[in-house]
Scaffold this motif. Structure first.
Motif, PDB file in Angstrom:
ATOM      1  N   ARG A  64       0.826  -1.209   0.000  1.00  0.00           N
ATOM      2  CA  ARG A  64       0.000   0.000   0.000  1.00  0.00           C
ATOM      3  C   ARG A  64       0.857   1.254   0.000  1.00  0.00           C
ATOM      4  NH1 ARG A  64      -3.668   1.730  -2.331  1.00  0.00           N
ATOM      5  NH2 ARG A  64      -4.921  -0.112  -1.785  1.00  0.00           N
ATOM      6  N   CYS A  95       2.292   1.575  -3.497  1.00  0.00           N
ATOM      7  CA  CYS A  95       1.233   1.850  -4.473  1.00  0.00           C
ATOM      8  C   CYS A  95       0.743   3.291  -4.375  1.00  0.00           C
ATOM      9  CB  CYS A  95       0.076   0.876  -4.257  1.00  0.00           C
ATOM     10  SG  CYS A  95      -1.138   0.890  -5.584  1.00  0.00           S
ATOM     11  N   SER A 151       1.205   5.891  -7.416  1.00  0.00           N
ATOM     12  CA  SER A 151      -0.036   6.385  -8.021  1.00  0.00           C
ATOM     13  C   SER A 151      -0.017   7.889  -8.202  1.00  0.00           C
ATOM     14  CB  SER A 151      -1.239   5.975  -7.160  1.00  0.00           C
ATOM     15  OG  SER A 151      -1.409   4.574  -7.152  1.00  0.00           O
ATOM     16  N   GLU A 196      -2.129  -1.877  -7.813  1.00  0.00           N
ATOM     17  CA  GLU A 196      -3.265  -1.510  -6.970  1.00  0.00           C
ATOM     18  C   GLU A 196      -4.182  -2.715  -6.736  1.00  0.00           C
ATOM     19  OE1 GLU A 196      -6.122   0.416  -4.717  1.00  0.00           O
ATOM     20  OE2 GLU A 196      -4.124   1.151  -5.253  1.00  0.00           O
TER      21      GLU A 196
END
Length: 363
Positions: free
Chosen positions: A186, A189, A193, A206
């Motif tokens: 996480r 990501c 992102s 994701e």
């Protein structure tokens, strides 16, 4: 003059179109007469071209790379990967390699970071092959996990960490195998992102991150289950208040899974559950009813319209509700009993079967 200006502008536009969107890879692969260029298409290779080299192994190739969407490009010689590249738009990568997979790269920051990972991973695999005992194997595995974690967190703004996150020492031996690694996924990501929102690699990451987060959540629930004797649930009720299953104070709790979309299940509430609840609630019986609905407004209207007196909750996720996974629910309606803080294996068969069991448990 107008004609000259028109030609000049056209020339500039052609130069921009040809230069800005093209990325070049050049260099030398000693001993190679040709190279196969492949692109990573998330989880498989896509062959782009075959490039002939000079007598000395020199080559040059140009790749289309969209702005903000770096590409993983690999050079192969007779099915041996000789170089791995992570190319940004407009970069000019220079590769020096042999046909055994030893290589260096310059002119591309992402490729240099990727090469750093690959060298460390290759050394790790070599060490595993040399390990003489299971203890030595395990120690090297743990040491490399720490190395890989450090590499990922230090470079989480580069797509080069994605291969590290998916690295495996064997088919069933991923480096990042712990359920808590979902936190690492996480963190990476979310960072990538913001930098590469349009990258298909980030979008695939994701999806994998969400999958791992669900596994971590289930693991946490099962860990709690060992403490309280059942998978705990914490879902909002019809008034929007959080209701925790482990905080329900009753000797016997029925966890009832149903959907307001099925009229027959609504009638079950009225014709079966309400009479049973009326007769046994004062003796220590409670119902924790979980609505498996996407439309929370419809569910709430049904609960209020039927004036259901027990605990009614719904997370609005429908068949994607994690509550179904925690209790291995395969069909609706389904009910299970929690007796004195432990999940009962008793199968509830109709109203009379439920009443008989409650009579036995609530003496």
């Amino acid at each position: 003059m107008r004609s000259f200006n028109h030609i000049a502008v056209a020339a500039v536009l052609c130069f921009v179109a040809a230069g800005c969107g093209r990325t070049s890879v050049s260099g030398r692969v000693e001993g190679a007469d040709s190279l196969e260029v492949r692109k990573l298409a998330v989880n498989t290779y896509e062959v782009l071209d075959t490039v002939r080299t000079s007598a000395g192994g020199d080559f040059r190739y140009r790749v289309d790379v969209s702005k903000g969407q770096p590409e993983f490009i690999y050079l192969f010689h007779k099915d041996v990967k000789v170089a791995s590249l992570l190319l940004e738009r407009g970069e000019k990568a220079l590769v020096e390699a042999d046909t055994l997979g030893n290589y260096t790269v310059s002119g591309s920051a992402g490729s240099e970071t990727l090469a750093l990972f690959e060298r460390g991973f290759a050394a790790f695999l070599s060490d595993l092959e040399k390990a003489e005992t299971p203890q030595a194997y395990a120690r090297r595995y743990i040491d490399y996990y720490r190395e890989a974690l450090r590499f990922v967190m230090q470079n989480k703004g580069s797509l080069a960490v994605i291969p590290a996150l998916y690295a495996r020492a064997g088919e069933f031996a991923p480096v990042f195998a712990q359920s808590t690694d979902a936190v690492v996924f996480r963190s990476v990501c979310d960072t990538l992102s913001t930098i590469y929102p349009d990258s298909r690699y980030v979008k695939a990451l994701e999806s994998e991150t969400v999958r791992r987060e669900k596994e971590l959540e289930i693991y946490g629930r099962l860990k709690d289950a060992r403490e309280v004797g059942f998978p705990d649930l914490e879902i909002n009720d019809v008034e929007g208040r959080s209701r925790k299953l482990s905080e329900v104070d009753a000797k016997v709790i029925m966890v009832h899974f149903w959907t307001s979309a099925d009229g027959a299940q609504g009638m079950f509430n009225l014709e079966i559950l309400k009479p049973v609840y009326r007769d046994y609630h004062s003796r220590g019986f409670e119902i924790y009813s979980v609505g498996i609905d996407n439309d929370k407004a419809r569910w709430a209207s049904c609960v209020k319209g039927q004036n259901l007196p027990w605990i009614n909750v719904c997370d609005g996720r429908g068949l994607n509700s994690q509550a179904l996974a925690y209790y291995n629910v395969g069909a609706l309606p389904t009910s299970v009993l929690i007796v004195d803080g432990s999940l009962s294996a008793m199968s509830i068969k109709g109203e009379q079967g439920l009443r008989k069991e409650l009579d036995r448990l609530l003496k």
